[in-house]
Design an enzyme around this catalytic site. Structure first.
Site, PDB file in Angstrom:
ATOM      1  N   MET A   1     -83.120 -66.777  43.657  1.00  0.00           N
ATOM      2  CA  MET A   1     -81.683 -67.014  43.882  1.00  0.00           C
ATOM      3  C   MET A   1     -81.382 -68.497  44.093  1.00  0.00           C
ATOM      4  SD  MET A   1     -80.900 -63.930  46.467  1.00  0.00           S
ATOM      5  CE  MET A   1     -82.355 -64.425  47.384  1.00  0.00           C
ATOM      6  N   PRO A   2     -81.856 -69.346  43.254  1.00  0.00           N
ATOM      7  CA  PRO A   2     -81.586 -70.776  43.464  1.00  0.00           C
ATOM      8  C   PRO A   2     -80.118 -71.125  43.245  1.00  0.00           C
ATOM      9  CG  PRO A   2     -83.361 -70.430  41.861  1.00  0.00           C
ATOM     10  CD  PRO A   2     -82.723 -69.119  42.121  1.00  0.00           C
ATOM     11  N   TYR A   3     -79.692 -72.105  44.017  1.00  0.00           N
ATOM     12  CA  TYR A   3     -78.395 -72.746  43.760  1.00  0.00           C
ATOM     13  C   TYR A   3     -78.716 -74.215  43.576  1.00  0.00           C
ATOM     14  CZ  TYR A   3     -73.961 -75.002  44.566  1.00  0.00           C
ATOM     15  OH  TYR A   3     -72.846 -75.802  44.439  1.00  0.00           O
TER      16      TYR A   3
END
Lengths: 70, 70, 70, 70, 70, 70
Positions: free
Chosen positions: F1-3
């Site tokens: 779930m990288p931002y």
């Protein structure tokens, strides 16, 4: 209502130095932009050198662990 | 696809409180803006009081260590 | 003293919807974490769909321009 | 002068993996946008799973502690 | 290698004022923390008043459009 | 779930270049960290040169308006 986020590498910054940065930035925003200190946040993030990339490398690779002026 | 970053001082916030904040903000964005939870990130950053400046001072100077409602 | 940054794609979000998001998040933080609204900032950033990447593509490529529930 | 902030959950990412991410993103920005590495920052934030909300829940609730590919 | 993000409401801040803020913050970080200006970024984001929530309301509702000292 | 947030100066970056940056960063995170593209956000912010300070000056003062490789 400024929110100022100061991101720096975690390298021996003292509480006094950080307090000085908070005070000076708050004062700058009040004098230059008329922003009251009562609605001014200055938040410092200290990032491990392993996680701060510069010139394509982690800063931990660019410098020995002891704090240096970068 | 919202990305929400909640920055608060590190002052005894419990996992349950943080989970509640995550749940409620996700629900608000779904109901009000139609954003599906499956593509909604809510990320909480707890910042040491020494590093959160308010009124030109570190919060650690403004308040005793025990958490208070600010 | 929370600072909340809500980042969403720029897709027909109305001032009323954004005001509702601001009000609800502020209320959540007051009720759940005891944070007074007088020291709570909720800042919304609307990002052009061309600049928001999801699944490796700009959202503008994933969806027609008219707003959709993502 | 790009500043790139990579926010990921804290789940066993090794220093080597993080260095690889820093190197590749710096190289992408140099080749695609002409940004010199000498003025490119790539900063990685590892966020505790308890503080990263997804589908309205802390990631720590969605997955067992051992690192998984999300 | 500091990255400083100054987030303020979009309310008639002039280029000269913003340049002054950039100069003073850079000077503070050099003098207090020894950070060279050649690796210091100070980035100002001006946020529309409709999108900056304070006391649970958009600032545009708290103040008339003409800039005021908040 | 990288931002991932990519902050660059607004200097003639084309939609194609930005799409390429989005695609490459997403691919890097999938290959190096095992992050699925379906839960990866890459968000580009283009900042006016007047608002990006470097060496204590707005970039607009450091360079003529036409885009250059910084």
């Amino acid at each position: 209502m400024p929110y100022v986020n100061v991101r720096i590498t975690k390298e021996g910054n003292t509480p006094e130095q950080k307090a000085q940065v908070i005070a000076e930035i708050t004062e700058t925003l009040e004098r230059v932009l008329g922003k009251p200190p009562e609605v001014t946040f200055v938040v410092i993030d200290e990032v491990p050198m392993e996680d701060w990339g510069y010139k394509g490398l982690p800063t931990s690779k660019l410098r020995p662990p002891n704090p240096g002026p970068v």
